[in-house]
Design an enzyme around this catalytic site. Structure first.
Site, PDB file in Angstrom:
ATOM      1  N   ASP A 167       0.832  -1.202   0.000  1.00  0.00           N
ATOM      2  CA  ASP A 167       0.000   0.000   0.000  1.00  0.00           C
ATOM      3  C   ASP A 167       0.866   1.252   0.000  1.00  0.00           C
ATOM      4  OD1 ASP A 167      -2.387   1.405   0.033  1.00  0.00           O
ATOM      5  OD2 ASP A 167      -2.466   1.484   2.208  1.00  0.00           O
ATOM      6  N   ASP A 174      -8.991  -0.738   3.739  1.00  0.00           N
ATOM      7  CA  ASP A 174      -8.468  -0.383   5.056  1.00  0.00           C
ATOM      8  C   ASP A 174      -9.367  -0.909   6.162  1.00  0.00           C
ATOM      9  OD1 ASP A 174      -6.431   1.039   3.732  1.00  0.00           O
ATOM     10  OD2 ASP A 174      -7.733   2.779   3.535  1.00  0.00           O
TER      11      ASP A 174
END
Length: 473
Positions: free
Chosen positions: A243, A393
């Site tokens: 990420d 997330d």
């Protein structure tokens, strides 16, 4: 004939000035531009420098932190309660794992073998994630929107119907609740259809947020159920690093995706992003003010346009100087009939009243369009100021906390939960400082992993030993 026409025009002007009560020198303007209480709500203007300083100082405050902490906490709470109370998602004795993890743990494996299997499984999963991410970015770059929409719709159908059915069935069995498949099918049908509307079309903000939370929790439970234990822990650390690379690197796929969306002035997959501010309303009723009651009789009903094409059309009509076609045609036809009905000569009172009606109609249409344009701008400003967080997330936060809760140690679970919120807080601080898209996984995931293993293998045994020896510090 010329004298007759000139006399009629002078009579019309006198009648018009008399009916307006000495206002012939005042030009006809839009109320929203001259009067603060007119059709549109205008904000007091301030210097550009002060406005920029206010925006910088109040970009992200406690309100924004709470607006993002609450949904994240709710999603993690759903996962924790499910893992603790439903054995289905923690029981891996059946040996059922995802197809991306072909190397399964075995009791007879040595430490080196277990580490090798874990690394191979993690590499395979990350390879799939990278390939699918790049493929999605390429589809978006070349504007293959129909393929992306079909992909997301199929994924949403699986989540809302199949995974929801598995979850409800496991919960009913765990709590020994009797149910029939007909009622369950009706409930799933309604739940799934409403979810499809919320995720891929317009819906009230709270309902849309609730579906995002539920979907994230369902997918997190699937990862906890079908990923081997150590593969899951290593995968969380690697996905946080990925990420970081995908968002911050100049040629990272997610950075390219964000830049393309900004260039095209488009939203990035609203069905995959949790938004804390934007609400889509169906309709509202405006209560007229005193100034509007003087010029318009009764109340005006205004319906906010939710479709972007209709909103753009309304703004274009407001920016042009032409009135609405239907209203102008009706007014012209009526004035023609009243002016040339019997005598063949125009009446001054009728001409003035028809002109006044046409002017009021034009002002009303322009005021409504300007109000609609200002509401649209306020909605876009609220969308820009709000905090957006990807559903990925939510999912990985919940996976970490849920896996910590599966150990049965509440101290470890609480430590992981606090660590994730701390990491999210620091991420929001960096977001307010740098004012650009930032990855939300790295800080929270690394904090969560450190607190989880530190509490599980150091703090909890230490506290247990102190309690057994009756030592109080």
């Amino acid at each position: 004939m010329a004298n007759y026409t000139e006399m009629d025009n002078m009579a019309d002007l006198r009648n018009n000035s008399s009916t307006r009560g000495g206002e012939e020198d005042v030009p006809v303007t839009n109320n929203s531009r001259d009067e603060p209480d007119g059709g549109a709500r205008r904000r007091p203007q301030q210097p550009a420098g002060d406005a920029e300083e206010d925006d910088e100082s109040s970009s992200y405050g406690p309100k924004h932190v709470i607006m993002i902490f609450v949904p994240v906490s709710l999603c993690m709470l759903v996962v924790i309660l499910t893992v603790v109370s439903v054995n289905y998602y923690t029981d891996q004795s059946g040996g059922n794992y995802l197809v991306y993890t072909p190397f399964h743990p075995d009791v007879a494996d040595t430490t080196a073998t277990s580490v090798g299997k874990t690394l191979l499984n993690t590499l395979i999963i990350m390879g799939v994630v990278i390939v699918m991410t790049v493929f999605l970015v390429l589809l978006y770059k070349y504007k293959c929107y129909k393929i992306i929409t079909g992909w997301l719709v199929v994924t949403s159908l699986i989540l809302l119907f199949l995974f929801s059915y598995i979850y409800l069935e496991s919960v009913f069995i765990a709590y020994n609740v009797a149910f029939d498949y007909i009622s369950l099918a009706i409930f799933l049908w309604n739940f799934g259809c409403v979810g499809m509307f919320c995720m891929h079309w317009k819906a009230p903000l709270r309902v849309q947020q609730a579906y995002h939370i539920v979907i994230s929790a369902l997918l997190a439970l699937v990862f906890i159920k079908y990923l081997p234990e150590w593969t899951l822990w290593v995968f969380l650390g690697v996905i946080a690093v990925w990420d970081l690379i995908a968002v911050l690197c100049p040629h990272g796929p997610l950075k390219i995706l964000v830049n393309l969306a900004h260039e095209r002035n488009e939203q990035i997959f609203p069905s995959l992003i949790y938004s804390s501010t934007v609400a889509y309303t169906v309709g509202t009723v405006d209560t007229p003010t005193e100034d509007s009651e003087d010029s318009n009789e009764g109340t005006q009903t205004r319906q906010e346009v939710t479709d972007s094409s209709l909103a753009n059309a309304a703004v274009n009509d407001a920016s042009s100087s032409r009135p609405l076609n239907t209203s102008s045609a009706y007014t012209t036809h009526e004035s023609y009939n009243t002016r040339y009905s019997n005598t063949g000569r125009p009446s001054g009172d009728q001409t003035a009243s028809s002109r006044r009606r046409q002017t009021d109609t034009n002002d009303e249409a322009e005021n409504g369009a300007v109000v609609q344009q200002n509401d649209r701008q306020e909605e876009e400003e609220a969308e820009d100021k709000g905090v957006k967080l990807g559903l990925g997330d939510f999912i990985f936060y919940s996976v970490l906390v849920g896996k910590a809760a599966s150990s049965g140690d509440w101290a470890t679970t609480l430590a992981a939960y606090i660590a994730i919120l701390m990491g999210l807080f620091f991420t929001l601080m960096l977001l307010a400082i740098f004012k650009k898209a930032l990855p939300a996984l790295p800080i929270s995931i690394f904090f969560g992993l450190i607190f989880n293993f530190g509490t599980q293998y150091a703090i909890s045994p230490f506290i247990t030993t102190l309690a057994a020896q009756q030592v109080f510090i």
